[in-house]
Design a protein around this motif. Structure first.
Motif, PDB file in Angstrom:
ATOM      1  N   THR A  27       1.481  -2.199  -0.657  1.00 22.96           N
ATOM      2  CA  THR A  27       0.327  -1.859  -1.670  1.00 22.96           C
ATOM      3  C   THR A  27      -1.055  -1.723  -1.217  1.00 22.96           C
ATOM      4  N   PHE A  28      -1.278  -2.820  -0.116  1.00 26.31           N
ATOM      5  CA  PHE A  28      -2.701  -2.835   0.398  1.00 26.31           C
ATOM      6  C   PHE A  28      -2.900  -1.583   0.950  1.00 26.31           C
ATOM      7  N   ILE A  29      -1.761  -1.159   1.848  1.00 28.59           N
ATOM      8  CA  ILE A  29      -1.987  -0.129   2.789  1.00 28.59           C
ATOM      9  C   ILE A  29      -2.091   1.318   2.072  1.00 28.59           C
ATOM     10  N   LEU A  30      -1.371   1.384   0.824  1.00 26.66           N
ATOM     11  CA  LEU A  30      -1.581   2.330  -0.018  1.00 26.66           C
ATOM     12  C   LEU A  30      -3.134   2.509  -0.560  1.00 26.66           C
ATOM     13  N   PHE A  31      -3.583   1.232  -1.007  1.00 26.23           N
ATOM     14  CA  PHE A  31      -5.035   1.128  -1.592  1.00 26.23           C
ATOM     15  C   PHE A  31      -6.060   1.706  -0.549  1.00 26.23           C
ATOM     16  N   VAL A  32      -5.765   1.110   0.777  1.00 23.52           N
ATOM     17  CA  VAL A  32      -6.494   1.534   1.817  1.00 23.52           C
ATOM     18  C   VAL A  32      -6.710   3.195   2.096  1.00 23.52           C
ATOM     19  N   TRP A  33      -5.576   3.740   2.037  1.00 22.67           N
ATOM     20  CA  TRP A  33      -5.294   5.269   1.904  1.00 22.67           C
ATOM     21  C   TRP A  33      -6.022   5.925   0.786  1.00 22.67           C
ATOM     22  N   GLN A  34      -5.869   5.448  -0.335  1.00 21.71           N
ATOM     23  CA  GLN A  34      -6.607   5.963  -1.405  1.00 21.71           C
ATOM     24  C   GLN A  34      -7.897   5.895  -1.694  1.00 21.71           C
ATOM     25  N   ILE A  35      -8.786   4.773  -0.979  1.00 19.59           N
ATOM     26  CA  ILE A  35     -10.096   4.677  -0.881  1.00 19.59           C
ATOM     27  C   ILE A  35     -10.601   5.655   0.286  1.00 19.59           C
ATOM     28  N   SER A  36      -9.872   5.667   1.270  1.00 17.14           N
ATOM     29  CA  SER A  36     -10.052   6.763   2.304  1.00 17.14           C
ATOM     30  C   SER A  36     -10.153   8.124   1.895  1.00 17.14           C
ATOM     31  N   GLU A  50     -14.057   0.084   8.065  1.00 16.59           N
ATOM     32  CA  GLU A  50     -14.968  -0.069   6.957  1.00 16.59           C
ATOM     33  C   GLU A  50     -14.171   0.041   5.795  1.00 16.59           C
ATOM     34  N   VAL A  51     -13.033   0.939   5.712  1.00 12.78           N
ATOM     35  CA  VAL A  51     -12.074   1.058   4.455  1.00 12.78           C
ATOM     36  C   VAL A  51     -11.273  -0.067   4.369  1.00 12.78           C
ATOM     37  N   VAL A  52     -10.891  -0.937   5.386  1.00 12.97           N
ATOM     38  CA  VAL A  52     -10.162  -2.148   5.128  1.00 12.97           C
ATOM     39  C   VAL A  52     -11.180  -3.330   4.480  1.00 12.97           C
ATOM     40  N   VAL A  53     -12.243  -3.414   4.917  1.00  7.92           N
ATOM     41  CA  VAL A  53     -12.986  -4.218   4.295  1.00  7.92           C
ATOM     42  C   VAL A  53     -13.234  -3.918   3.028  1.00  7.92           C
ATOM     43  N   PHE A  54     -13.645  -2.693   2.558  1.00 14.70           N
ATOM     44  CA  PHE A  54     -14.053  -1.967   1.582  1.00 14.70           C
ATOM     45  C   PHE A  54     -12.630  -2.424   0.504  1.00 14.70           C
ATOM     46  N   ALA A  55     -11.417  -2.154   0.833  1.00 13.04           N
ATOM     47  CA  ALA A  55     -10.181  -2.715  -0.048  1.00 13.04           C
ATOM     48  C   ALA A  55     -10.129  -4.073  -0.344  1.00 13.04           C
ATOM     49  N   ALA A  56     -10.386  -4.776   0.746  1.00  9.89           N
ATOM     50  CA  ALA A  56     -10.165  -6.228   0.497  1.00  9.89           C
ATOM     51  C   ALA A  56     -11.394  -6.974  -0.191  1.00  9.89           C
ATOM     52  N   ILE A  57     -12.444  -6.435  -0.217  1.00  7.33           N
ATOM     53  CA  ILE A  57     -13.535  -7.104  -1.025  1.00  7.33           C
ATOM     54  C   ILE A  57     -13.452  -6.280  -2.560  1.00  7.33           C
ATOM     55  N   VAL A  98     -13.981   8.953  -8.721  1.00  7.88           N
ATOM     56  CA  VAL A  98     -12.977   9.787  -8.634  1.00  7.88           C
ATOM     57  C   VAL A  98     -11.713   9.105  -8.634  1.00  7.88           C
ATOM     58  N   LEU A  99     -11.742   7.898  -7.983  1.00  2.52           N
ATOM     59  CA  LEU A  99     -10.542   6.962  -7.978  1.00  2.52           C
ATOM     60  C   LEU A  99      -9.978   6.789  -9.367  1.00  2.52           C
TER      61      LEU A  99
END
Length: 129
Positions: A27-36, A50-57, A98-99
């Protein structure tokens, strides 16, 4: 059986823990991909870190709901994170928009599809005379 006994048994169940961890990680990987994908669609280049930090925060900011669905809170979080990472605040807010819009469209499609499936003649209850 007490609640603590049940929790202890669940923690000791390695198969369940591995399954839960695997699903959470996926789920986290998919969320990172979605943000990217959202930032890429806007023409904004972001590094993987940056995207991983973005997703985590972003996930951490969603723990406490201030407004229903954290509408506004998540947008501001995206904006400030974008600004901190050297992008513009507006680009983060637009990416979040957008998301959200894509998420709402996916839910709408699922609801329409579900209603169509439920309306099919095979799914209706037949009345007996």
């Amino acid at each position: 059986m007490h609640l603590t006994d049940s929790l202890t048994n669940n923690i000791r169940d390695r198969h369940a823990l591995i399954s839960l961890f695997s699903l959470s990680f996926l789920t986290f990987i998919l969320f990172v991909w979605q943000i990217s994908a959202a930032f890429t669609a806007l023409g904004i280049k972001m590094e993987l870190a940056e995207v991983v930090v973005f997703a985590a925060i972003t996930l951490l900011s969603g723990i406490v709901n201030i407004t229903p669905g954290n509408i506004g809170v998540i947008e501001v979080t995206y904006g400030y994170l974008s600004k901190i990472l050297g992008k513009t605040m507006g680009s983060g807010i637009i990416a979040c928009g957008v998301l959200r819009i894509i998420g709402y469209i996916i839910v709408l499609i699922f609801v329409i599809f579900s209603h169509l499936v439920m309306a099919m003649p095979n799914n209706r209850k037949t009345e007996r005379s």
